[in-house]
Design a protein around this motif. Structure first.
Motif, mmCIF file in Angstrom:
data_model
loop_
_atom_site.group_PDB
_atom_site.id
_atom_site.type_symbol
_atom_site.label_atom_id
_atom_site.label_comp_id
_atom_site.label_asym_id
_atom_site.label_seq_id
_atom_site.Cartn_x
_atom_site.Cartn_y
_atom_site.Cartn_z
ATOM 1 N N PRO A 241 6.127 -15.972 -19.583
ATOM 2 C CA PRO A 241 6.690 -15.931 -20.935
ATOM 3 C C PRO A 241 6.223 -17.090 -21.827
ATOM 4 N N ILE A 242 6.149 -16.777 -23.119
ATOM 5 C CA ILE A 242 5.774 -17.736 -24.160
ATOM 6 C C ILE A 242 7.006 -17.907 -25.051
ATOM 7 N N PRO A 243 7.240 -19.087 -25.580
ATOM 8 C CA PRO A 243 8.415 -19.266 -26.444
ATOM 9 C C PRO A 243 8.473 -18.214 -27.568
ATOM 10 N N GLU A 244 9.663 -17.644 -27.779
ATOM 11 C CA GLU A 244 9.883 -16.604 -28.792
ATOM 12 C C GLU A 244 9.364 -17.039 -30.164
ATOM 13 N N GLU A 245 9.624 -18.293 -30.518
ATOM 14 C CA GLU A 245 9.262 -18.805 -31.846
ATOM 15 C C GLU A 245 7.751 -18.844 -32.063
ATOM 16 N N TYR B 249 2.525 -16.395 -34.259
ATOM 17 C CA TYR B 249 1.266 -17.129 -34.369
ATOM 18 C C TYR B 249 0.178 -16.670 -33.418
ATOM 19 N N PHE B 250 0.501 -15.744 -32.501
ATOM 20 C CA PHE B 250 -0.616 -15.229 -31.705
ATOM 21 C C PHE B 250 -0.740 -13.719 -31.788
ATOM 22 N N SER B 251 -1.885 -13.211 -31.390
ATOM 23 C CA SER B 251 -2.207 -11.803 -31.564
ATOM 24 C C SER B 251 -1.816 -11.016 -30.311
ATOM 25 N N PRO B 252 -1.877 -9.670 -30.363
ATOM 26 C CA PRO B 252 -1.622 -8.884 -29.146
ATOM 27 C C PRO B 252 -2.736 -9.062 -28.109
ATOM 28 N N ALA B 253 -3.801 -9.740 -28.489
ATOM 29 C CA ALA B 253 -4.913 -9.978 -27.555
ATOM 30 C C ALA B 253 -4.886 -11.403 -27.015
ATOM 31 N N PHE B 254 -3.705 -11.994 -27.015
ATOM 32 C CA PHE B 254 -3.527 -13.349 -26.479
ATOM 33 C C PHE B 254 -3.756 -13.318 -24.961
ATOM 34 N N LEU B 255 -4.830 -13.937 -24.528
ATOM 35 C CA LEU B 255 -5.172 -13.979 -23.104
ATOM 36 C C LEU B 255 -4.569 -15.250 -22.526
ATOM 37 N N TRP B 256 -3.702 -15.101 -21.562
ATOM 38 C CA TRP B 256 -2.861 -16.218 -21.111
ATOM 39 C C TRP B 256 -2.646 -16.123 -19.612
ATOM 40 N N THR B 257 -3.137 -17.107 -18.894
ATOM 41 C CA THR B 257 -3.068 -17.017 -17.442
ATOM 42 C C THR B 257 -2.872 -18.383 -16.817
ATOM 43 N N ARG B 258 -2.410 -18.391 -15.588
ATOM 44 C CA ARG B 258 -2.329 -19.598 -14.769
ATOM 45 C C ARG B 258 -3.091 -19.338 -13.492
ATOM 46 N N LEU B 259 -3.923 -20.296 -13.102
ATOM 47 C CA LEU B 259 -4.746 -20.137 -11.896
ATOM 48 C C LEU B 259 -4.565 -21.350 -10.994
ATOM 49 N N PRO B 260 -4.729 -21.135 -9.678
ATOM 50 C CA PRO B 260 -4.594 -22.263 -8.759
ATOM 51 C C PRO B 260 -5.814 -23.174 -8.821
ATOM 52 N N LEU B 261 -5.609 -24.434 -8.492
ATOM 53 C CA LEU B 261 -6.747 -25.343 -8.325
ATOM 54 C C LEU B 261 -7.509 -24.941 -7.065
ATOM 55 N N GLY B 262 -8.756 -25.400 -6.979
ATOM 56 C CA GLY B 262 -9.534 -25.141 -5.765
ATOM 57 C C GLY B 262 -10.499 -23.990 -5.938
#
Ligand code: DBV
Length: 257
Positions: free
Chosen positions: A155-159, A163-176
């Motif tokens: 999740p991203i803050p509601e507020e 400011y971002f588009s429906p094509a907001f690419l947002w991910t978390r990846l492990p180190l290594g």
């Protein structure tokens, strides 16, 4: 206070800088655009401090690279290199309000807990279909292609929604190794796809009316004010470089409209 002129042909190089290849790609892609220096005050070009404990301090550097072109008011990269604590490339293209263009935004953040990656073409006015639809029609297929290869970032803050588009690419990846592999095979081509589309939109863009320009400028100001107020790097930069420098950096360099 002296001012240095930052040339796109002279990017700041940091030893061991993980995200440098992304900045290199961007600088290379901008080359055909007749780039000009964008003035950045000397104290923000490169700031070196020490963090960690008294017994075990280590160096932290925040470096800035910037340029401008006929259609871009400001292109700037903030590069934070804090060894084992953090490695960041935050890259934003701020279009001139004379052209009906979104912002290009990339936030490539490596922390001890993992990589946190954000990529988007962000609207100056999300409720204006003349501004958004021509972009989204072409961006969505690129987003769909890469999104399915990446875990969702959560999740991203509601507020932040406006400011971002429906094509907001947002991910978390492990180190290594696993994360490195995905960054090389997915994140880097995705970054370049977003950037190349942005450059296409830019080359097609024609100057708008004075009235339209006022409308776009108002949206750009809302966006920039939001980013400056909510900058997620504020805490980290304050720890590394102190509150006074950080506030001046956020307001007079990173989000300076
Ligand atoms: N983010 C910036 C600038 C940075 C920066 C100028 C100079 O806008 C770094 C550096 N982002 C940065 C850091 C963190 C994040 C997080 C250091 C981690 C903060 C922490 O955990 O301590 C995308 N970036 C984030 C988050 C989001 C974004 C949603 C998580 C925020 C949170 O968890 O509270 N940044 C945000 C966004 C764009 C962007 C939508 C546009 C593409 O640049």
């Amino acid at each position: 206070m002296s001012t240095s002129r930052v040339l796109s042909t002279d990017p700041v190089r940091l030893a061991g800088w993980t995200w440098q290849p992304f900045l290199d790609d961007a600088v290379q892609a901008l080359q055909p655009l007749n780039v000009e220096p964008y003035p950045v005050d000397n104290q923000f070009l490169q700031r070196d401090d020490q963090t960690g404990s008294k017994a075990n301090p280590f160096p932290v550097t925040t470096a800035t690279w910037a340029c401008q072109t006929q259609k871009y008011r400001q292109v700037r990269a903030a590069c934070v290199n804090a060894g084992r604590a953090a490695s960041v490339l935050n890259f934003v293209i701020n279009p001139s309000s004379q052209f009906d263009l979104p912002f290009f935004g990339g936030d490539l953040v490596t922390l001890p807990s993992g990589h946190l990656l954000a990529l988007d073409l962000q609207p100056a006015d999300k409720n204006d279909p003349d501004h958004t639809q021509p972009v989204w029609d072409r961006l969505m297929p690129i987003f769909e292609r890469w999104r399915q290869e990446l875990p969702d970032g959560g999740p991203i803050p509601e507020e932040a929604q406006p400011y971002f588009s429906p094509a907001f690419l947002w991910t978390r990846l492990p180190l290594g190794e696993e994360g490195d592999q995905i960054i090389a095979s997915i994140v880097r081509p995705a970054f370049n796809d977003y950037l190349n589309l942005y450059l296409e939109l830019t080359s097609e863009a024609e100057a708008v009316s004075a009235e339209r320009q006022q409308h776009l400028l108002a949206g750009q100001r809302r966006y920039t004010t939001y980013r400056a107020e909510k900058d997620p790097a504020r805490g980290m930069l304050t720890r590394f470089h102190g509150g006074e420098w950080t506030e001046a950096y956020i307001h007079s360099v990173l989000f300076d409209l």
